[in-house]
Design a protein around this motif. Structure first.
Motif, mmCIF file in Angstrom:
data_model
loop_
_atom_site.group_PDB
_atom_site.id
_atom_site.type_symbol
_atom_site.label_atom_id
_atom_site.label_comp_id
_atom_site.label_asym_id
_atom_site.label_seq_id
_atom_site.Cartn_x
_atom_site.Cartn_y
_atom_site.Cartn_z
ATOM 1 N N UNK A 167 0.804 -1.221 0.000
ATOM 2 C CA UNK A 167 0.000 0.000 0.000
ATOM 3 C C UNK A 167 0.841 1.278 0.000
ATOM 4 N N UNK A 168 1.905 1.415 0.832
ATOM 5 C CA UNK A 168 2.698 2.660 0.765
ATOM 6 C C UNK A 168 3.288 2.925 -0.618
ATOM 7 N N UNK A 169 3.691 1.873 -1.334
ATOM 8 C CA UNK A 169 4.222 2.073 -2.683
ATOM 9 C C UNK A 169 3.103 2.347 -3.681
ATOM 10 N N UNK A 170 1.957 1.711 -3.477
ATOM 11 C CA UNK A 170 0.841 1.918 -4.392
ATOM 12 C C UNK A 170 0.242 3.310 -4.259
ATOM 13 N N UNK A 171 0.392 3.932 -3.097
ATOM 14 C CA UNK A 171 -0.207 5.248 -2.886
ATOM 15 C C UNK A 171 0.384 6.300 -3.807
ATOM 16 N N UNK A 172 1.630 6.099 -4.272
ATOM 17 C CA UNK A 172 2.200 7.053 -5.220
ATOM 18 C C UNK A 172 1.393 7.121 -6.494
ATOM 19 N N UNK A 173 0.791 6.018 -6.902
ATOM 20 C CA UNK A 173 -0.058 6.008 -8.091
ATOM 21 C C UNK A 173 -1.525 6.248 -7.754
ATOM 22 N N UNK A 174 -1.918 5.930 -6.518
ATOM 23 C CA UNK A 174 -3.323 6.065 -6.146
ATOM 24 C C UNK A 174 -3.694 7.510 -5.877
ATOM 25 N N UNK A 175 -2.818 8.251 -5.188
ATOM 26 C CA UNK A 175 -3.176 9.593 -4.725
ATOM 27 C C UNK A 175 -3.580 10.529 -5.866
ATOM 28 N N UNK A 176 -2.782 10.686 -6.943
ATOM 29 C CA UNK A 176 -3.209 11.630 -7.987
ATOM 30 C C UNK A 176 -4.546 11.265 -8.625
ATOM 31 N N UNK A 177 -4.737 9.967 -8.895
ATOM 32 C CA UNK A 177 -5.983 9.560 -9.544
ATOM 33 C C UNK A 177 -7.166 9.691 -8.600
ATOM 34 N N UNK A 178 -6.968 9.341 -7.334
ATOM 35 C CA UNK A 178 -8.100 9.409 -6.417
ATOM 36 C C UNK A 178 -8.457 10.852 -6.069
ATOM 37 N N UNK A 179 -7.488 11.742 -6.063
ATOM 38 C CA UNK A 179 -7.816 13.150 -5.821
ATOM 39 C C UNK A 179 -8.699 13.684 -6.941
ATOM 40 N N UNK A 180 -8.446 13.244 -8.177
ATOM 41 C CA UNK A 180 -9.356 13.618 -9.267
ATOM 42 C C UNK A 180 -10.768 13.116 -8.989
ATOM 43 N N UNK A 181 -10.871 11.884 -8.482
ATOM 44 C CA UNK A 181 -12.176 11.364 -8.105
ATOM 45 C C UNK A 181 -12.789 12.171 -6.968
ATOM 46 N N UNK A 182 -11.968 12.583 -6.015
ATOM 47 C CA UNK A 182 -12.472 13.354 -4.884
ATOM 48 C C UNK A 182 -12.983 14.715 -5.333
ATOM 49 N N UNK A 183 -12.280 15.341 -6.262
ATOM 50 C CA UNK A 183 -12.754 16.618 -6.807
ATOM 51 C C UNK A 183 -14.076 16.426 -7.542
ATOM 52 N N UNK A 184 -14.164 15.348 -8.314
ATOM 53 C CA UNK A 184 -15.436 15.051 -8.971
ATOM 54 C C UNK A 184 -16.545 14.763 -7.968
ATOM 55 N N UNK A 185 -16.180 14.146 -6.829
ATOM 56 C CA UNK A 185 -17.174 13.880 -5.794
ATOM 57 C C UNK A 185 -17.690 15.172 -5.181
ATOM 58 N N UNK A 186 -16.792 16.128 -4.936
ATOM 59 C CA UNK A 186 -17.215 17.412 -4.370
ATOM 60 C C UNK A 186 -18.203 18.106 -5.297
ATOM 61 N N UNK A 187 -17.904 18.089 -6.577
ATOM 62 C CA UNK A 187 -18.837 18.699 -7.532
ATOM 63 C C UNK A 187 -20.089 17.851 -7.707
ATOM 64 N N UNK A 188 -19.955 16.533 -7.542
ATOM 65 C CA UNK A 188 -21.114 15.652 -7.676
ATOM 66 C C UNK A 188 -22.114 15.807 -6.552
ATOM 67 N N UNK A 189 -21.689 16.391 -5.417
ATOM 68 C CA UNK A 189 -22.635 16.620 -4.329
ATOM 69 C C UNK A 189 -23.748 17.578 -4.726
ATOM 70 N N UNK A 190 -23.546 18.331 -5.789
ATOM 71 C CA UNK A 190 -24.601 19.239 -6.236
ATOM 72 C C UNK A 190 -25.852 18.492 -6.681
ATOM 73 N N UNK A 191 -25.745 17.185 -6.953
ATOM 74 C CA UNK A 191 -26.909 16.408 -7.381
ATOM 75 C C UNK A 191 -27.807 16.003 -6.222
ATOM 76 N N UNK A 192 -27.315 16.103 -4.991
ATOM 77 C CA UNK A 192 -28.153 15.696 -3.860
ATOM 78 C C UNK A 192 -29.323 16.646 -3.669
ATOM 79 N N UNK A 193 -29.312 17.767 -4.366
ATOM 80 C CA UNK A 193 -30.462 18.667 -4.340
ATOM 81 C C UNK A 193 -31.719 17.964 -4.838
ATOM 82 N N UNK A 194 -31.544 16.974 -5.726
ATOM 83 C CA UNK A 194 -32.694 16.266 -6.290
ATOM 84 C C UNK A 194 -33.273 15.224 -5.341
#
Length: 336
Positions: free
Chosen positions: A224-251
């Motif tokens: 896991x510590x070695x895999x995090x070097x590849x996981x962090x950049x990609x997952x942060x993109x997912x996290x940013x998309x998640x923050x913007x995706x919260x706008x759908x909970x209005x429905x």
């Protein structure tokens, strides 16, 4: 017609025969340290820079001077309690969904890598299904879940239930939004985690197995510590998309940041544009904070892979100022 005399060519150090001393009247060579260095010209770069600066200046001028944006109303709404309350709900939903989605993604990724065919099949099916269904559909199905199942129970499979739950009482708007976003996020996080695990060299797995380390310890302390070097950049993109995706909970009737903006826009139709700008600026602030955290997390996990740790923005600024100072000192030395 007389012949025009041509000046005799001067011999350089490379052309002078070996052993021959330079002439007495030959000019002394300029020391290399005092010679002026002429940098390469980049006219295309300067032209592109000028065009970009003009376009940015025009955009900024229009953004500031156009009365359509109503910056006075933007200032009024930006920190209103109703907006901050929606922002707090956005942060709560995003934080819970990010944690639950990451945990679910790790479990799905490990199941996808398992040697058990049933676990692999279930994990693959889950990822395929939730990556195919739009997020808004998932939220609406969960919001109307009580129409499918009135009650939930715990007991013997295919037998009697011992504990019964009222689904409509448990599934509040916050729970529906968090569960829907977490289920959707887990499918994407699983692929991010799996890609990070596959990026670890196979020799690391073999070395850990040769030492007789338990599987859980191998994953937690070595893989896991070695895999995090590849996981962090990609997952942060997912996290940013998640923050913007919260706008759908209005429905699903949850008034987050975007929901409060929509609600206030319906109440004050003349302030729709400044309210949308308020939401935009807050989303930009949230994603910028996440990006800053991403930089320092990546810098932390790059220490074992890079000889030199990437400099922080403050260190880059100090280095740039130092280079400018050295160039100024060199220019004064040459001119003197």
């Amino acid at each position: 017609m007389t012949e025009q005399s041509l000046p005799a060519p001067s011999l350089t150090v490379a052309d002078r025969p070996p052993g021959e001393a330079p002439a007495a009247d030959a000019p002394a060579a300029t020391p290399l340290s005092r010679q002026r260095i002429i940098p390469l010209r980049h006219p295309g770069r300067w032209i592109a820079t000028a065009i970009v600066l003009v376009l940015v200046a025009q955009f900024a001028h229009g953004l500031i001077t156009n009365p359509f944006y109503q910056w006075d109303r933007f200032q009024y709404w930006f920190a209103r309690p109703v907006i901050l309350q929606g922002l707090l709900i956005t942060l709560e939903v995003a934080a819970l969904s990010a944690v639950l989605g990451l945990v679910g993604g790790i479990v799905l990724a490990l199941a996808r890598q398992s040697k058990n065919p049933i676990l692999r099949a279930v994990s693959w099916t889950y990822i395929w299904l939730f990556r195919s269904v739009p997020l808004i559909v998932v939220l609406l199905v969960l919001y109307n879940f009580s129409a499918l199942y009135k009650t939930l129970s715990l007991g013997v499979p295919f037998g009697p239930g011992f504990v019964h739950f009222n689904e409509s009482a448990l599934a509040t708007d916050l729970v529906v939004a968090t569960v829907g976003l977490s289920l959707n996020e887990a499918a994407y996080a699983a692929e991010v985690v799996r890609a990070g695990i596959l990026s670890v060299d196979q020799g690391q797995h073999e070395a850990a197995a040769a030492l007789g380390l338990p599987k859980v310890y191998q994953f937690r302390r070595i893989v896991l510590p070695q895999a995090l070097r590849a996981i962090v950049p990609a997952y942060v993109n997912q996290l940013i998309g998640l923050i913007k995706g919260t706008s759908l909970v209005f429905y699903v009737s949850l008034l987050d940041l975007f929901g409060e903006v929509q609600n206030m826009g319906s109440t004050y139709p003349g302030d729709v544009v400044p309210l949308l700008l308020v939401a935009t600026v807050w989303y930009v602030i949230l994603t910028s904070v996440v990006s800053v955290v991403q930089f320092y997390v990546e810098r932390h996990y790059s220490r074992g892979a890079l000889r030199t740790v990437p400099p922080t923005p403050l260190q880059k600024l100090r280095a740039s100022l130092r280079q400018l100072r050295e160039r100024a000192d060199f220019g004064r030395t040459v001119n003197s």
